[in-house]
Design a protein around this motif. Structure first.
Motif, mmCIF file in Angstrom:
data_model
loop_
_atom_site.group_PDB
_atom_site.id
_atom_site.type_symbol
_atom_site.label_atom_id
_atom_site.label_comp_id
_atom_site.label_asym_id
_atom_site.label_seq_id
_atom_site.Cartn_x
_atom_site.Cartn_y
_atom_site.Cartn_z
ATOM 1 N N GLU A 68 -5.629 4.644 7.347
ATOM 2 C CA GLU A 68 -5.530 3.760 6.186
ATOM 3 C C GLU A 68 -4.344 4.134 5.305
ATOM 4 O O GLU A 68 -3.579 3.268 4.841
ATOM 5 C CB GLU A 68 -6.820 3.825 5.374
ATOM 6 C CG GLU A 68 -6.822 2.916 4.161
ATOM 7 C CD GLU A 68 -8.109 3.014 3.351
ATOM 8 O OE1 GLU A 68 -8.223 2.288 2.342
ATOM 9 O OE2 GLU A 68 -8.993 3.811 3.724
ATOM 10 N N SER A 69 -4.166 5.432 5.074
ATOM 11 C CA SER A 69 -3.051 5.892 4.244
ATOM 12 C C SER A 69 -1.707 5.588 4.889
ATOM 13 O O SER A 69 -0.770 5.134 4.228
ATOM 14 C CB SER A 69 -3.185 7.407 4.000
ATOM 15 O OG SER A 69 -2.148 7.887 3.181
ATOM 16 N N VAL A 70 -1.610 5.801 6.186
ATOM 17 C CA VAL A 70 -0.346 5.565 6.893
ATOM 18 C C VAL A 70 -0.026 4.074 6.960
ATOM 19 O O VAL A 70 1.128 3.665 6.760
ATOM 20 C CB VAL A 70 -0.386 6.185 8.302
ATOM 21 C CG1 VAL A 70 0.858 5.789 9.093
ATOM 22 C CG2 VAL A 70 -0.487 7.706 8.214
ATOM 23 N N THR A 71 -1.016 3.237 7.246
ATOM 24 C CA THR A 71 -0.751 1.790 7.315
ATOM 25 C C THR A 71 -0.353 1.243 5.953
ATOM 26 O O THR A 71 0.537 0.381 5.853
ATOM 27 C CB THR A 71 -1.965 1.018 7.857
ATOM 28 O OG1 THR A 71 -3.117 1.327 7.067
ATOM 29 C CG2 THR A 71 -2.236 1.369 9.308
ATOM 30 N N SER A 72 -0.986 1.741 4.891
ATOM 31 C CA SER A 72 -0.605 1.320 3.543
ATOM 32 C C SER A 72 0.839 1.707 3.240
ATOM 33 O O SER A 72 1.615 0.909 2.685
ATOM 34 C CB SER A 72 -1.543 1.964 2.522
ATOM 35 O OG SER A 72 -1.142 1.672 1.207
#
Length: 273
Positions: A68-72
């Motif tokens: 989630e952090s990387v895609t954001s």
């Protein structure tokens, strides 16, 4: 000093050590540097210093082990910049865990999650931003990915995985003009080494450094700025025909098979003092 002029670069693990040194060097070489780390305080200090001196550095709080952090993060970069030219997957953690039968499962999972899975996630979600124009990806592996360490099987597994993952990506994306290489440092004078072995001011830390003096042919630990210069070579057009390689920068440790005579040769030890 303009080997990365007009290039947009993403660096993970950018707050300290090799990452921080690379941010500083790449900014001086003309790049727009996008820094990712969980340690935003140290990143912001570096960015402020560089921006006050004409640099172009932006910071992002990113946990590379979190999809989630990387895609954001990837979505923000796409929206703001559209494309990137260089990705330096440098984020990583390390810790001793004992022999395999003693090794805590949660520690193994954490190291694999940050070091190996983090390299996979940032590559997966940022690669699409390089597909149109090509570029360079650099993955921080380690000499510990080529040989083993006592009580650190999780780190060995993660870094060994990164080394071969690099080769897989190099094949997958060569036709898109994306070069992928790994950088394998030896023992480098970083905050991580202070955490693992003790600082230079502590007795155990000094013993660790003294031991490394004689086991390393160049007779000393490496510096973060030396690793940054290798990363610069791989990021720039100077390495335009280099892909799928693992560049080891370890002061010569991997050049020999075992210490042998070094263990008993007093002259060898003396020459490193």
């Amino acid at each position: 000093m303009s080997r990365l002029q007009n290039k947009t670069v993403v660096i993970t693990g950018a707050a300290t050590g090799i990452g921080q040194a690379t941010v500083e060097l790449f900014a001086k070489e003309g790049a727009t540097v996008l820094c990712a780390d969980v340690n935003t305080e140290e990143m912001n200090k570096t960015a402020e210093k560089l921006n006050n001196n004409g640099g172009n550095v932006e910071t992002f709080h990113v946990d590379v082990s979190s999809e989630e952090s990387v895609t954001s993060f990837a979505n923000k970069i796409k929206e703001e910049y559209g494309t990137i030219d260089v990705l330096f997957n440098n984020a990583g953690v390390d810790q001793e865990g004992g022999k395999v039968h003693e090794y805590p499962v949660e520690l193994f999972d954490r190291i694999i999650s940050v070091d190996l899975r983090g390299t996979f996630l940032t590559s997966k979600y940022l690669l699409p931003l390089m597909m149109e124009n090509g570029g360079s990806i650099i993955n921080t592996s380690s000499m510990s990915g080529r040989a083993a360490d006592l009580d650190r099987s999780g780190y060995n597994a993660a870094k060994g995985g990164i080394t071969n993952f690099t080769k897989a990506m190099a094949i997958d994306y060569a036709r898109q003009g994306i070069r992928v290489n790994s950088l394998s440092p030896g023992t480098i004078e970083t905050p991580l080494i202070d955490e693992l072995a003790g600082s230079k001011e502590e007795e155990m830390g000094q013993k660790f450094r003294d031991a490394n003096k004689w086991v390393t042919p160049l007779g000393r630990l490496g510096r973060p700025d030396e690793m940054a210069k290798v990363a610069l070579f791989l990021a720039s057009d100077d390495s335009s025909y280099v892909t799928g390689e693992d560049i080891t920068a370890d002061g010569g440790i991997m050049a020999y098979t075992w210490p042998g005579k070094m263990l008993i040769d007093e002259q060898w030890k003396k020459e490193t003092e």
